[in-house]
Design an enzyme around this catalytic site. Structure first.
Site, PDB file in Angstrom:
ATOM      1  N   LYS A 189      19.874  22.400  32.458  1.00 30.90           N
ATOM      2  CA  LYS A 189      20.325  21.672  31.370  1.00 30.90           C
ATOM      3  C   LYS A 189      21.645  21.441  31.536  1.00 30.90           C
ATOM      4  O   LYS A 189      22.553  21.719  32.309  1.00 30.90           O
ATOM      5  CB  LYS A 189      20.199  22.875  29.984  1.00 30.90           C
ATOM      6  CG  LYS A 189      18.790  23.403  29.702  1.00 30.90           C
ATOM      7  CD  LYS A 189      17.907  22.097  29.194  1.00 30.90           C
ATOM      8  CE  LYS A 189      16.464  22.392  29.095  1.00 30.90           C
ATOM      9  NZ  LYS A 189      15.911  21.424  28.533  1.00 30.90           N
ATOM     10  N   ASP A 196      27.328  21.677  27.588  1.00 29.07           N
ATOM     11  CA  ASP A 196      27.487  21.284  26.080  1.00 29.07           C
ATOM     12  C   ASP A 196      28.884  22.401  25.512  1.00 29.07           C
ATOM     13  O   ASP A 196      28.886  23.642  25.886  1.00 29.07           O
ATOM     14  CB  ASP A 196      26.292  22.254  25.189  1.00 29.07           C
ATOM     15  CG  ASP A 196      26.214  21.844  23.881  1.00 29.07           C
ATOM     16  OD1 ASP A 196      27.377  21.773  23.154  1.00 29.07           O
ATOM     17  OD2 ASP A 196      25.221  21.619  23.487  1.00 29.07           O
ATOM     18  N   ARG A 228      21.319  26.752  29.628  1.00 26.88           N
ATOM     19  CA  ARG A 228      20.074  27.193  29.948  1.00 26.88           C
ATOM     20  C   ARG A 228      20.171  26.527  31.638  1.00 26.88           C
ATOM     21  O   ARG A 228      20.721  25.614  31.959  1.00 26.88           O
ATOM     22  CB  ARG A 228      18.984  26.765  29.533  1.00 26.88           C
ATOM     23  CG  ARG A 228      18.537  27.571  28.064  1.00 26.88           C
ATOM     24  CD  ARG A 228      17.571  27.047  27.237  1.00 26.88           C
ATOM     25  NE  ARG A 228      17.673  25.932  26.800  1.00 26.88           N
ATOM     26  CZ  ARG A 228      16.745  24.840  26.327  1.00 26.88           C
ATOM     27  NH1 ARG A 228      15.328  25.239  26.251  1.00 26.88           N
ATOM     28  NH2 ARG A 228      17.012  23.721  25.884  1.00 26.88           N
ATOM     29  N   ASP A 267      31.651  17.329  15.418  1.00 27.21           N
ATOM     30  CA  ASP A 267      31.065  18.427  14.166  1.00 27.21           C
ATOM     31  C   ASP A 267      31.547  19.452  14.153  1.00 27.21           C
ATOM     32  O   ASP A 267      32.274  20.082  14.976  1.00 27.21           O
ATOM     33  CB  ASP A 267      29.252  18.330  14.371  1.00 27.21           C
ATOM     34  CG  ASP A 267      28.958  18.979  15.699  1.00 27.21           C
ATOM     35  OD1 ASP A 267      29.418  20.448  15.751  1.00 27.21           O
ATOM     36  OD2 ASP A 267      28.421  18.531  16.614  1.00 27.21           O
ATOM     37  N   CYS A 306      29.626  23.872  22.801  1.00 23.45           N
ATOM     38  CA  CYS A 306      29.431  24.972  22.411  1.00 23.45           C
ATOM     39  C   CYS A 306      29.366  26.191  22.971  1.00 23.45           C
ATOM     40  O   CYS A 306      29.584  27.522  22.615  1.00 23.45           O
ATOM     41  CB  CYS A 306      28.254  24.921  21.244  1.00 23.45           C
ATOM     42  SG  CYS A 306      26.747  25.102  22.025  1.00 23.45           S
ATOM     43  N   TYR A 307      28.851  26.204  24.343  1.00 23.71           N
ATOM     44  CA  TYR A 307      28.663  27.134  24.961  1.00 23.71           C
ATOM     45  C   TYR A 307      30.117  27.615  25.879  1.00 23.71           C
ATOM     46  O   TYR A 307      29.928  28.821  26.569  1.00 23.71           O
ATOM     47  CB  TYR A 307      27.817  26.882  26.427  1.00 23.71           C
ATOM     48  CG  TYR A 307      26.246  26.710  25.754  1.00 23.71           C
ATOM     49  CD1 TYR A 307      25.677  27.685  25.436  1.00 23.71           C
ATOM     50  CD2 TYR A 307      25.794  25.489  25.801  1.00 23.71           C
ATOM     51  CE1 TYR A 307      24.409  27.589  24.885  1.00 23.71           C
ATOM     52  CE2 TYR A 307      24.608  25.206  25.262  1.00 23.71           C
ATOM     53  CZ  TYR A 307      23.768  26.192  24.716  1.00 23.71           C
ATOM     54  OH  TYR A 307      22.513  26.040  24.318  1.00 23.71           O
ATOM     55  N   HIS A 325      18.933  32.157  27.709  1.00 19.37           N
ATOM     56  CA  HIS A 325      19.641  31.192  26.959  1.00 19.37           C
ATOM     57  C   HIS A 325      20.888  31.962  26.710  1.00 19.37           C
ATOM     58  O   HIS A 325      21.165  33.191  26.670  1.00 19.37           O
ATOM     59  CB  HIS A 325      19.083  31.079  25.670  1.00 19.37           C
ATOM     60  CG  HIS A 325      19.641  29.802  24.747  1.00 19.37           C
ATOM     61  ND1 HIS A 325      20.737  30.224  24.044  1.00 19.37           N
ATOM     62  CD2 HIS A 325      19.323  28.701  24.500  1.00 19.37           C
ATOM     63  CE1 HIS A 325      21.141  28.893  23.455  1.00 19.37           C
ATOM     64  NE2 HIS A 325      20.010  28.144  23.710  1.00 19.37           N
ATOM     65  N   HIS A 347      30.495  22.555  16.673  1.00 19.96           N
ATOM     66  CA  HIS A 347      31.124  22.442  18.222  1.00 19.96           C
ATOM     67  C   HIS A 347      32.779  22.713  17.985  1.00 19.96           C
ATOM     68  O   HIS A 347      33.230  23.202  18.961  1.00 19.96           O
ATOM     69  CB  HIS A 347      30.849  20.989  18.737  1.00 19.96           C
ATOM     70  CG  HIS A 347      29.371  20.939  19.378  1.00 19.96           C
ATOM     71  ND1 HIS A 347      28.299  20.498  18.549  1.00 19.96           N
ATOM     72  CD2 HIS A 347      28.923  21.351  20.410  1.00 19.96           C
ATOM     73  CE1 HIS A 347      27.227  20.327  19.325  1.00 19.96           C
ATOM     74  NE2 HIS A 347      27.550  21.026  20.533  1.00 19.96           N
ATOM     75  N   ASP A 375      30.175  18.027  21.642  1.00 23.50           N
ATOM     76  CA  ASP A 375      29.543  18.694  22.734  1.00 23.50           C
ATOM     77  C   ASP A 375      29.866  18.108  24.018  1.00 23.50           C
ATOM     78  O   ASP A 375      30.092  18.854  24.970  1.00 23.50           O
ATOM     79  CB  ASP A 375      28.177  18.056  22.451  1.00 23.50           C
ATOM     80  CG  ASP A 375      27.005  18.223  23.573  1.00 23.50           C
ATOM     81  OD1 ASP A 375      27.395  18.621  24.516  1.00 23.50           O
ATOM     82  OD2 ASP A 375      25.812  17.889  23.450  1.00 23.50           O
TER      83      ASP A 375
END
Length: 641
Positions: free
Chosen positions: A380, A383, A377, A476, A385-386, A329, A479, A469
Site C-alpha cells: 500500500k 499515508d 499494509r 483534514d 496518519c501512519y 494493519h 490526518h 495524507d
C-alpha cells in the site's frame, strides 16, 4: 526500509544480533552516515538527563543554520525496480516521485513546521475560525464522530503548543449531553448508542484539555459496568452492544480502565453471562473460529485479552483486526502493542505474547524510501496518519527490547535541593548506574526518525494550513492530529521504569458493593492498571550502543527538526530576525524550539503532564475528597480508586 534491502547478513541474522544486545545499525550497514556537521555527543553522566545540553553554539557557523547532509535514501529511487508496470506500481511512482523531488530540492532542503497556519486550521475544526463560522454542512455525515473531531483538533493544537485551557468549558458542555448516564460510555452524538471507540476519543479529549472539571464529567461507575458488559468469553471486547469484536475494542477498553482507575474485576451479572456463553460454545451452539479453552473463561476484564491479541498476529508478523487469517494493519498493530503495554511491562508482555522478530520485520517494511513515511499494509502507499499508527509502535517495541531503565529527575533541581547537592549526587553514579535496570545497552532507534520527519515537514504540510495524507491531497483534521502525534514520536525517545502489572491504590475505608458504587480492591482483584503510568521521555535519542559498554553510546539528533541545544536554536532564530516568532504566537512561544512539538505519551496519546495530572486525581485527590466539595453525582464513598 522496504525498498532498499540491507546487505551483510540476512534480516533474521540481524534480528538475532539485535536480541543479543546489539542494534540493527551495529550489525548491518549504517544507512545514515554521521558527519562532522552532525551533533554527536557522549551520553551525560546519567541517562536520560534532560538537564544536560550536548553541543554548543560555537560548533556551528554563526551565519548559517546547521548543515543537513542529504541522505541518498530519500533522494534516489530504489536500486531494485520491477520492470513490469501495473496500476499499483504506477500509483507508487506517482507518490514517490514528488516526494523525492521535495527531498532533493537544493534551495529548500529543510521545511519548517508552519505552526501558525496549522493552529488556525485546527481551530476552525472547533468552530472558532477567524470568521466565526461553524463547520460546513458537509460535516453532517460525521455526526457520529463528533468526539473524534474534537480529539483530533485538540491533540493537534496541544502538539503545536497552544494553550487548551480556554477550550475546557466548551468541551465539557459539548460532551455532557452525549454521555449516556443510564448505560455508561459516550455516543458519537446526541441520543446515540455508546461506542468504545468514541468513548475513548471523548475521554482522551477531556484528558488533553486537562483539569479536574473534565475528569469529574465522566461517570466512572457506569463506565465500569458498561465495559464489563462488552467483555467477551474469548478475551476480546465488543465495540458496542451487539457490535463487532476486534483489537480496537481491547485497546480502547483497557485505556479507559487504566486512565480512569477502574476496577479490573467484572460485575457479578457479567461473570454469569460469560460462563453461560462459554457453555454454549462447548455445546457447539456457536464457534469462535479458533477453538475454545474453558480455562480461558474470563473472571475479570483482563482475562484472556493477551491471548486474544496473540491470536491476531499474522504470518507476516503484523497484527490483524481479529483472529482468523485477516490482513495485518498498522492501526491494529499499534492497538495490540499498546494494549499489551497497558497490562504489564512491555519487555514481559510483548516478548511473551508476540513473535517479536517477525513483528519488527513487518514494521520495518512499512517505512518507504524515498518517501520516508509509513504505509499501513503490505503493497500500500504511504499515508501520513501512519506516522502515529506505525511510527508509534516503535517506542513500544524499543521499550520491550530495552526493558525498564533508571528513573531520572526532572530538568529542574528538586525543591529543597540546591544545585551543588544535585551535582554531587550525580557524580556518585557508577558505570552500572548508567545502564538499564538489566545492565545492558539501549536500543534507541530501529527506524529512520529523520526519514519520517522529512516526509511530515516536506510532504504532509498543506500551504494553507493543516496536514494531509500525502502531496497533492487536501488537509483534514484526522490526518493533522495523527501526523503531529507522529512528529512527536520521531522527535523524542520514550522509555519506562519498573512498572508493576497492577497495583492497589492507597488504603481506603471499606464500602458496600451495591449497584451505585465501585467495589474496593481485594488481593485477588487489583483495582487498576498502572504499567502505562511509568513511561518517561527524553528528546536525546541514544543509538549505536553495545551490550555492557554504555560509555560508547552517542546521542542521535533528529536533524530535520534542528534538534540542537535549545539555547543555540533560539540564538540562531534571533540571528535570522525571527525573534518575534515566539511573541506573535503568544503561549506557543513558550514551546517554540525550531520545529519541535510537545511530548505525548506513547500509550495514551495525550500529553505526559496531563497523564500525571489524571493519575493524581485517581490515586490521590478522589481518595481524599475533591477540593471545594465533591460532585453530587459521586459520593465520596464511590471514589475509592
Amino acid at each position: 526500509m522496504s525498498k532498499s534491502g540491507p546487505s551483510g547478513g540476512s534480516p533474521t541474522d540481524q534480528l538475532d544480533a539485535m536480541f543479543q544486545g546489539t542494534t540493527l545499525r551495529d550489525s548491518g550497514p549504517k544507512l545514515v552516515e554521521l558527519t562532522s556537521s552532525r551533533s554527536v555527543t557522549p551520553l551525560p553522566a546519567t541517562f536520560p538527563n534532560l538537564s544536560s545540553r550536548p553541543g554548543s553554539a560555537s560548533s556551528h557557523d554563526t551565519n548559517t543554520p546547521p548543515h543537513l547532509a542529504t541522505n541518498p535514501l530519500f533522494t534516489t529511487l530504489p536500486p531494485l525496480r520491477d520492470l513490469l508496470q501495473t496500476k499499483t506500481s504506477m500509483d507508487q511512482d506517482a507518490v514517490a516521485d514528488p516526494c523525492m523531488k521535495i527531498h532533493s530540492d537544493p534551495l529548500n532542503p529543510l521545511h519548517h513546521l508552519n505552526r501558525e497556519a496549522h493552529i488556525e486550521f485546527l481551530e476552525g475544526g472547533l468552530g472558532i475560525d477567524e470568521d466565526g463560522e461553524q463547520l460546513s454542512p458537509g460535516f453532517v455525515v460525521l455526526d457520529a464522530s463528533r468526539p473524534w473531531i474534537l480529539y483530533w483538533c485538540l491533540i493537534g493544537l496541544c502538539c503545536l503548543g497552544a494553550d487548551l485551557a480556554p477550550y475546557r468549558e466548551r468541551l465539557i458542555e459539548t460532551l455532557r449531553p452525549i454521555q449516556n448516564y443510564s448505560t455508561g460510555g459516550f455516543g458519537g452524538g446526541n441520543g446515540q448508542t455508546s461506542h468504545v471507540a468514541v468513548t475513548y476519543a471523548a475521554v482522551l479529549a477531556l484528558c488533553t484539555v486537562g483539569g479536574r472539571e473534565a475528569f469529574q464529567l465522566i461517570d466512572r461507575v457506569k463506565m465500569w459496568k458498561w465495559l464489563s458488559s462488552l467483555k467477551q468469553v474469548d478475551g476480546g471486547f465488543c465495540v458496542c452492544d451487539g457490535g463487532e469484536e476486534d483489537v480496537r475494542g481491547v485497546y480502547c477498553a483497557l485505556t479507559l480502565i487504566s486512565l480512569l482507575g477502574l476496577p479490573t474485576e467484572l460485575t457479578p451479572d457479567d461473570v454469569t453471562r460469560l460462563k453461560r456463553e462459554s457453555g454454549e460454545i462447548q455445546q457447539g451452539k456457536r464457534t469462535g473460529g479458533w477453538g475454545h479453552d474453558p480455562k480461558l473463561v474470563p473472571g475479570n476484564l483482563l482475562d484472556g485479552s493477551a491471548e486474544y491479541l496473540r491470536r491476531c498476529q499474522t504470518y507476516e508478523g503484523g497484527i490483524a483486526g481479529g483472529p482468523g487469517g485477516m490482513e495485518a494493519h498498522g492501526g491494529y498493530a499499534f492497538c495490540a502493542l499498546a494494549a499489551l503495554s497497558l497490562m504489564g511491562e512491555p519487555e514481559v508482555m510483548l516478548n511473551k505474547y508476540l513473535n517479536m522478530p517477525k513483528l519488527i520485520h513487518w514494521l520495518s517494511a512499512r517505512q518507504y524510501a524515498p518517501e520516508g513515511g509509513f504505509s499501513g499494509r503490505t503493497n500500500k502507499l504511504v499515508d501520513g496518519c501512519y506516522s502515529t499508527w506505525v511510527g508509534g509502535c516503535w517506542a513500544l517495541v524499543e521499550g520491550a527490547l530495552n526493558g525498564p531503565q533508571k528513573d531520572e529527575p526532572d530538568d529542574e533541581t528538586e525543591e529543597g535541593q540546591d544545585e551543588e547537592t544535585k551535582q554531587t549526587g550525580e557524580e556518585k553514579l557508577t558505570k552500572e548506574d548508567k545502564m538499564t535496570d538489566k545492565g545492558r545497552g539501549i536500543v534507541g532507534s530501529l527506524w529512520s526518525r529523520d526519514g519520517l520527519v522529512k516526509y511530515i515537514l516536506g510532504c504532509c504540510q498543506a500551504p494553507e494550513g493543516g496536514l494531509r495524507d500525502k502531496p497533492e491531497k487536501s488537509p483534514d483534521y484526522y490526518h493533522s492530529g495523527y501526523i503531529l502525534l507522529g512528529l512527536a514520536s520521531a522527535q523524542n525517545y520514550h522509555y519506562y521504569v519498573c512498572a508493576p502489572e497492577a497495583q492497589s491504590p492507597p488504603p481506603s475505608r471499606p464500602i458496600s458493593t451495591d449497584s451505585g458504587e465501585i467495589p474496593p480492591p481485594t488481593s485477588t482483584a487489583p483495582t487498576a492498571l498502572r504499567a502505562a503510568f511509568r513511561w518517561r521521555t527524553s528528546h536525546y535519542i541514544p543509538t549505536y550502543t553495545s551490550p555492557g559498554n554504555f560509555d560508547n553510546s552517542i546521542i542521535e539528533k533528529v536533524l530535520s527538526t534542528y534538534d540542537l541545544d535549545d539555547d543555540e536554536m533560539v540564538d540562531w532564530l534571533d540571528r535570522e530576525e525571527d525573534e518575534g516568532v515566539g511573541e506573535s504566537l503568544g503561549d506557543v512561544g513558550e514551546w517554540w524550539r525550531g520545529d519541535r512539538v510537545r511530548r505525548v505519551h506513547p500509550v495514551f496519546n495525550v500529553p505526559y503532564e496531563n497523564v500525571r495530572e489524571w493519575e493524581g486525581y485517581v490515586w490521590n485527590v478522589v481518595n481524599e475528597g475533591l477540593e471545594g466539595g465533591g460532585d453530587e453525582r459521586y459520593p465520596r464513598e464511590s471514589w475509592n480508586a
